[in-house]
Design an enzyme around this catalytic site. Sequence first.
Site: not given
Ligand code: GLN
Length: 302
Positions: A63, A241, A189, A66, A259
């Site tokens: 993530s 988050y 993505y 992003k 993650v």
């Molecule tokens: N690729 C992961 C997902 O979409 C990214 C989530 C994350 O890093 N929080 O679930």
Amino acid sequence: MSELQALLESLHQTYQQQDAGQLACYIPELCKADPNWFAISIVTTDGQTFQVGNCQQTFTIQSISKVFVYGMALADHGRDALLAKVGVEPTGDPFNSLIRLDEDSKRPDNPMINAGAIATTSLIQGNGPTERLNRLLEMFRRYVGHEVFIDMPVFMSERDTGHRNRAIAHLMLNFGMIDKNIDEALDLYFQQCSVLVNCHDLAVMAATLAHKGINPITQERAVESGYVKDILSVMYTCGMYDFAGEWAYKVGLPAKSGVSGGIMAVVPNRAGIAVFSPLLDEYGNSIRGSRVLELGIRVIQV
Ligand code: GLN
């Protein structure tokens, strides 16, 4: 040894002992990570590096991507057009929440949750999926300072199992918020999430944001300086988050987690800080990473 280097080594020693948390096994390939991996890296805006631990160990950016893709969408469309599609409001909900579409505008609340990120990715310009992917990889190259690659097993693993993200994309398609080619958007993505970096790379990327968009090692511009404030603002309010408010209170720095265990934080005009350790808390944030930044930041004088 400099004071900062000594501090990093003592933080590393203290938190290496802690082994609470879970690997992100909902993406099966991420479950193969070694829970002991732990690295801390700081890159200053004048190009100095301080680091400790498994700094060369690569991992997928997840993530944290992003943030950078949001910057690219800003450059592709401009602030107002992008704001009409993706909001900038923190949610207080988990990153993979299914219901985060604003009742009236149908926009996803912000670009740091999955819904907003998938919508943002779907807006990246390019003539077909290959050109769009190449543009993304080229953008990452400018931030990192060298060519980047995709971890194919992680990409395939998430592509095979990412039903929740598919559901989010379908929901947005239902409301007309993304283009009908959702498989292409989801592939891009999942690819952006599977870009490989190490902890030092991540600190360079954060330092680039700290340095108004110029990579402090290569001196190459990665993003227009005018968009850096937009990027840092959404990182500050939404990057962690449903822990973002507490994070802002405790750490007070724009940050973004992923993650696979990376967290990057930006000290504007001073430095980028990255921590990598794959054991996660219930919000999906690296536990050692959060501890280092929460407690270490009070004493890190970069
Ligand atoms: N690729 C992961 C997902 O979409 C990214 C989530 C994350 O890093 N929080 O679930």
